[in-house]
Design an enzyme around this catalytic site. Structure first.
Site, PDB file in Angstrom:
ATOM      1  N   LYS A  54       0.824  -1.214   0.000  1.00  0.00           N
ATOM      2  CA  LYS A  54       0.000   0.000   0.000  1.00  0.00           C
ATOM      3  C   LYS A  54       0.859   1.266   0.000  1.00  0.00           C
ATOM      4  O   LYS A  54       0.418   2.322  -0.449  1.00  0.00           O
ATOM      5  CB  LYS A  54      -0.945  -0.023   1.188  1.00  0.00           C
ATOM      6  CG  LYS A  54      -1.803  -1.297   1.244  1.00  0.00           C
ATOM      7  CD  LYS A  54      -3.235  -1.037   1.205  1.00  0.00           C
ATOM      8  CE  LYS A  54      -4.193  -2.189   1.014  1.00  0.00           C
ATOM      9  NZ  LYS A  54      -3.842  -3.545   1.347  1.00  0.00           N
TER      10      LYS A  54
HETATM   11  C1  LIG Z   1      -4.568  -4.666   0.811  1.00  0.00           C
HETATM   12  C2  LIG Z   1      -3.826  -5.939   0.763  1.00  0.00           C
HETATM   13  C3  LIG Z   1      -4.148  -6.957  -0.169  1.00  0.00           C
HETATM   14  C4  LIG Z   1      -5.325  -6.838  -1.129  1.00  0.00           C
HETATM   15  O1  LIG Z   1      -5.125  -5.851  -2.089  1.00  0.00           O
HETATM   16  P1  LIG Z   1      -6.336  -5.329  -2.993  1.00  0.00           P
HETATM   17  O2  LIG Z   1      -5.761  -4.196  -3.762  1.00  0.00           O
HETATM   18  O3  LIG Z   1      -7.402  -4.908  -2.047  1.00  0.00           O
HETATM   19  O4  LIG Z   1      -6.763  -6.438  -3.846  1.00  0.00           O
HETATM   20  C5  LIG Z   1      -3.361  -8.088  -0.195  1.00  0.00           C
HETATM   21  N1  LIG Z   1      -2.327  -8.257   0.664  1.00  0.00           N
HETATM   22  C6  LIG Z   1      -2.006  -7.309   1.574  1.00  0.00           C
HETATM   23  C7  LIG Z   1      -0.870  -7.567   2.496  1.00  0.00           C
HETATM   24  C8  LIG Z   1      -2.732  -6.121   1.664  1.00  0.00           C
HETATM   25  O5  LIG Z   1      -2.403  -5.189   2.579  1.00  0.00           O
END
Ligand SMILES: *Cc1c(COP(=O)(O)O)cnc(C)c1O
Length: 467
Positions: A112
């Site tokens: 993120k």
């Molecule tokens: C947010 C997240 C996901 C999922 O990602 P999306 O973009 O919502 O599909 C997968 N793994 C981790 C560690 C995350 O923080």
């Protein structure tokens, strides 16, 4: 560059609205009116460039004149300069044709950071241009909260208020938010569930007079800027593997359909990608959709990959828009059905189109655990449970005669999920120093009842405090 809404393809929105509002006024998601193109020569020209330069090239195609290219490059260099690995998104080989793209070298050890670090820079830039300020409000159960806080802490003109459900996040995840010591950050533990936190955010933003008087904005997984920023690591990794002369497949652990959709965007622009694989845990609304064409939400089941424990996949509407031939009114009808009935179905042609674009697989809890174990035995690599869901899907779907490389996205550092890794391996993962520090630093947060009025009073006071 103009943007439409997935629920109204006729209206035109400027990039600044897309950046600051997140959600279109009609409740739809912003989407570019047309896809910028990335030719083979464009890809070739990026060979040997830094990660920040690649991001600048991709993102500038979506931003248009709102931000100049030199400004954008300066922002990208600051944002990705905070990553602990020079490559930002390094590739590691784990099999003859199988690679892992490590997306956890940012400040909060999950992918993120790729989007939110850049989003923080863009917010500050645009707010300064417009001489205004913004208070971001969000709810989190996992990795978004800490990434957003780290992206905004200490910035001028922006405050952030993050709600989390008291006692319902992991210690690491809570501490990554509450140990950030900055006067423009306010953490609130709500006596309730994650859904309660989200309801409070919705309710507060839904009071339009209050929201505009206090310059409130949202940070959530549907912000277009997050998608476009994430497209860049598909380009950088494909380049490393020989693009435009190879067409890698990508396998993406998915919850809100954001990250894998960013891969779709890269492919739409022109990046050769042979396949996009949607990998879910047992919360498999997306896997069921790609099998049957029925999109139906159930009850959230807790798993060892909690960042993918969702009932509704918020970016899915952007795919639906394409399946409906970019007709926003058709999307609005389908979403209306889904809101009323918790289920909706696309027609056979649309399902065939969806299956052409995406393959899917779902991993049980046992499969996730045994993948962590077997990968460690085969390669020495320790992965987080979300990444293991992806590796399991790639192993399941990779054809024996396939020649192109497969890239599985590693979405978080294993040390963010020590309990799951310890259950699989019998010992805990090595914890990087910054994560160890988080476990000892003093925490700062307030606790509040599940009550909209109390929250508004606190927000009012916070927006008057000097930061
Ligand atoms: C947010 C997240 C996901 C999922 O990602 P999306 O973009 O919502 O599909 C997968 N793994 C981790 C560690 C995350 O923080």
């Amino acid at each position: 560059m103009y943007y439409a809404s997935t629920r109204n393809h006729l209206l035109r929105h400027e990039f600044t609205d897309v950046l600051l509002n997140g959600l279109a006024p009609d409740g739809g998601l912003y989407i570019p009116v047309e896809w910028p193109s990335l030719s083979g020569a464009d890809i070739e020209a990026l060979r040997g460039k830094s990660y920040a330069e690649i991001v600048t090239d991709i993102v500038h195609r979506f931003v248009g004149d709102t931000i100049t290219r030199p400004d954008l490059l300066a922002m990208a260099e600051r944002a990705y300069g905070r990553f602990s690995h020079d490559a930002c998104a390094p590739l590691v080989q784990i099999g003859t044709r199988h690679f892992v793209l490590e997306l956890f070298h940012g400040p909060t050890f999950a992918f993120k950071d790729f989007a939110l670090q850049l989003l923080g820079e863009m917010f500050e830039h645009v707010l300064r241009q417009q001489n205004r300020s913004l208070t971001i409000i969000g709810a989190t159960s996992g990795d978004t909260g800490s990434a957003a806080i780290r992206a905004v802490a200490g910035r001028r003109g922006i405050r952030i208020v993050m709600l989390h459900p008291e006692g319902r996040t992991s210690d690491v995840q809570r501490r990554q938010m509450t140990t950030v010591d900055s006067s423009n950050v306010l953490n609130i533990a709500i006596k309730g569930t994650f859904d309660d936190c989200q309801a409070l955010v919705k309710q507060t933003l839904g009071d339009l007079d209050f929201a505009s008087a206090h310059q409130l904005g949202a940070v959530n997984s549907i912000n277009w800027v997050r998608v476009m920023a994430q497209s860049a690591y598909y380009v950088s990794s494909a380049l490393s593997l020989g693009a435009p002369h190879t067409a890698p497949a990508y396998c993406v652990p998915t919850g809100n359909f954001g990250d894998v959709y960013a891969g779709y965007v890269a492919r739409r622009m022109g990046l050769p990608i042979s396949q996009l694989i949607v990998a879910t845990n047992r919360n498999d609304i997306l896997h069921r959709f790609f099998q049957s064409g029925v999109y139906a939400s159930g009850k959230v089941l807790p798993t060892i990959s909690p960042s993918m424990d969702i009932q509704v996949s918020s970016n899915f509407e952007r795919l639906l828009f394409e399946l409906c031939g970019r007709d926003g009114h058709k999307v609005a009808d389908l979403m209306q059905q889904f809101t009323s009935n918790k289920t909706m179905q696309v027609d056979p042609d649309q399902l065939a189109k969806a299956q052409e674009l995406f393959a899917s697989a779902s991993a049980s809890e046992d499969a996730t655990q045994s993948t962590i174990r077997s990968l460690k035995e085969r390669t020495g690599m320790v992965v987080c449970p979300h990444t293991a869901v992806g590796i399991h899907a790639a192993d399941t779907l990779m054809a024996a005669d396939q020649t192109h490389p497969v890239v599985t996205l590693a979405t978080a550092h294993p040390a963010k999920f020590p309990a799951a890794v310890e259950d699989a391996l019998g010992y805990s993962p090595v914890t990087p120093q910054p994560l160890q520090d988080v476990m000892t630093k003093p925490e700062k947060y307030e606790t509040m009842a599940f009550d909209g009025e109390t929250l508004k009073q606190r927000l009012h006071a916070f927006s008057g405090e000097s930061v």
